[in-house]
Design an enzyme around this catalytic site. Structure first.
Site, PDB file in Angstrom:
ATOM      1  N   ASN A 167       0.869  -1.180   0.000  1.00  0.00           N
ATOM      2  CA  ASN A 167       0.000   0.000   0.000  1.00  0.00           C
ATOM      3  C   ASN A 167       0.905   1.228   0.000  1.00  0.00           C
ATOM      4  O   ASN A 167       1.451   1.606   1.031  1.00  0.00           O
ATOM      5  CB  ASN A 167      -0.909  -0.017   1.234  1.00  0.00           C
TER       6      ASN A 167
ATOM      7  N   ARG B  11      -2.767  -1.841  -3.544  1.00  0.00           N
ATOM      8  CA  ARG B  11      -3.883  -0.892  -3.507  1.00  0.00           C
ATOM      9  C   ARG B  11      -3.687   0.104  -4.640  1.00  0.00           C
ATOM     10  O   ARG B  11      -2.656   0.766  -4.739  1.00  0.00           O
ATOM     11  CB  ARG B  11      -3.904  -0.141  -2.177  1.00  0.00           C
TER      12      ARG B  11
ATOM     13  N   HIS C 256     -12.084   4.856  -1.369  1.00  0.00           N
ATOM     14  CA  HIS C 256     -11.985   4.132  -0.099  1.00  0.00           C
ATOM     15  C   HIS C 256     -12.746   2.814  -0.145  1.00  0.00           C
ATOM     16  O   HIS C 256     -13.176   2.292   0.886  1.00  0.00           O
ATOM     17  CB  HIS C 256     -12.483   4.992   1.077  1.00  0.00           C
TER      18      HIS C 256
ATOM     19  N   ARG D 136      -7.233  18.417   1.889  1.00  0.00           N
ATOM     20  CA  ARG D 136      -8.115  18.596   0.737  1.00  0.00           C
ATOM     21  C   ARG D 136      -9.428  19.213   1.206  1.00  0.00           C
ATOM     22  O   ARG D 136      -9.917  18.902   2.286  1.00  0.00           O
ATOM     23  CB  ARG D 136      -8.375  17.258   0.056  1.00  0.00           C
TER      24      ARG D 136
ATOM     25  N   GLU E 209      -7.804  -2.625   5.291  1.00  0.00           N
ATOM     26  CA  GLU E 209      -7.708  -2.633   3.833  1.00  0.00           C
ATOM     27  C   GLU E 209      -6.715  -3.678   3.346  1.00  0.00           C
ATOM     28  O   GLU E 209      -6.924  -4.315   2.297  1.00  0.00           O
ATOM     29  CB  GLU E 209      -7.286  -1.245   3.345  1.00  0.00           C
TER      30      GLU E 209
END
Length: 402
Positions: free
Chosen positions: A9, A99, A187, A247, A385
């Site tokens: 990842n 990922r 996500h 962001r 994840e």
């Protein structure tokens, strides 16, 4: 030794990895994966680059500061990691799973990476400038060390691919939708884990209208019903929706036009503003890290926290329109799992819906934090994840190696 599988990842300044052991009997039972060890290269591109690895029970297996050459780039970090793995594995892994943030309009599930897939994913880099090329850098490095190894792209957009078509549109001419300008959602690996967890441990929440808030450095929310994504806050890129660490989340596009026309900012400057200088960091003028803001007495830090809680709550409510209500809220990811104060602030804005949390359970980060008389169940469920990537990678491997 039984076969192993590696999960990678890669972020903007870190490279995380996990190594899993497969059961001795080669079956497709993905639930039998055993975590062996994992770690990360952090501070990539800085003087603080560091490499650490921990075993299954938390024991430190590697801990070293890196030289400037070793930690200068993601490519260099991945090369260091791959060499370390080659020294510590008795044979190459069965496969490597990655990922990948953006799968575009054509990839709707995890996929074995060949030359065509790699080119397609690379072409999507402008839609995820903070992530996509970084996600793909390890793929290229692994190819140089293990050229024949199966590598799998696990896509953050895949979980949302089957949302109702109406939810994918922007109010733009149809030609742009046909070109791929549509809402994708992100996500997805995190949401997939939560969906699978609910199916196994909380079947009522799985079948019902469950709103999942993934609150970390990047933030989004997804409304699920029967474990499927119905709608989500992120759209064409990972800029939309909830305010995030750096962001802005939802933003009037006219602001971008004003930057271009009145301040004469070019695309690179605007991209840097939107991805690196906004959000909590921009509002507070201090930091994009929620822990730092919560510990600060600055009014600007309080402003950023208040804004985050309010806008997040507003967005959660908006997602419930598509399902005509919600039965459960799940908080996950770094802030969602570990910040009782942020959860309390968000739920305070939802009290008119009958949301009530138990302060003591919330402080303890308990699994269920809603009060007995709450109209909506509120849960805290850690995401994983990497485990989703491992499971998807093993599935794809068995499909291509029957």
């Amino acid at each position: 030794m039984s076969e192993t599988l590696i999960v990678v990842n890669a972020g903007s300044s870190s490279l995380k990895f996990n190594v899993y052991q497969l059961p001795v009997a080669q079956t497709a039972d993905v639930d039998e994966l055993t975590f062996l060890y994992g770690g990360q290269v952090s501070g990539i591109g800085t003087e603080r680059a560091h490499f650490a690895v921990k075993g299954a029970v938390g024991q430190l297996l590697e801990d070293q500061a890196l030289t400037q050459n070793q930690g200068q780039s993601l490519h260099a970090a991945q090369d260091l990691l791959t060499r370390w793995l080659k020294q510590h594995l008795s044979k190459p892994p069965l496969a490597v799973g990655h990922r990948i943030v953006h799968g575009g309009a054509h990839l709707k599930e995890s996929v074995v990476i060949d030359d065509d897939v790699l080119r397609y994913l690379a072409d999507l880099a402008p839609l995820a400038p903070l992530h996509q090329e970084n996600n793909l850098a390890p793929v290229r490095v692994v190819r140089t060390h293990w050229p024949n190894l199966t590598q799998v792209a696990c896509l953050d957009t895949a979980f949302h691919a089957d949302q109702p078509t109406l939810h994918k549109y922007y109010a733009l001419p149809q030609a742009y939708f046909d070109l791929g300008v549509r809402r994708y959602g992100f996500h997805g690996l995190s949401y997939q884990y939560i969906s699978e967890y609910l199916a196994q441990h909380l079947p009522d929440a799985y079948l019902g209208r469950t709103l999942v808030a993934h609150l970390g450095s990047g933030c989004s929310a997804c409304m699920m019903q029967q474990g499927q994504s119905v709608t989500s806050t992120m759209g064409f890129t990972a800029l939309d929706g909830l305010p995030m660490s750096t962001r802005p989340g939802q933003l009037d596009a006219g602001v971008v036009l004003w930057w271009m026309q009145e301040q004469k900012k070019d695309g690179a400057a605007i991209q840097d503003l939107l991805y690196n200088q906004s959000g909590l960091k921009g509002l507070s003028g201090l930091s994009g890290d929620m822990r730092t803001l919560l510990a600060s007495h600055l009014e600007s830090a309080q402003l950023a926290i208040d804004y985050f809680a309010l806008r997040t709550a507003e967005s959660l409510v908006s997602l419930a329109v598509s399902t005509q209500g919600m039965d459960n809220i799940v908080f996950t990811a770094g802030v969602g799992e570990n910040s009782p104060e942020i959860r309390a602030r968000i739920c305070h804005h939802l009290s008119w819906l009958g949301v009530k949390i138990d302060p003591e359970l919330n402080t303890e980060n308990a699994k269920k934090i809603s009060a007995p008389d709450s109209a909506i169940g509120v849960w805290v469920i850690p995401t994983n994840e990497e485990l989703v990537i491992a499971r998807e990678t093993l599935r794809r491997y068995h499909e291509t190696h029957p």
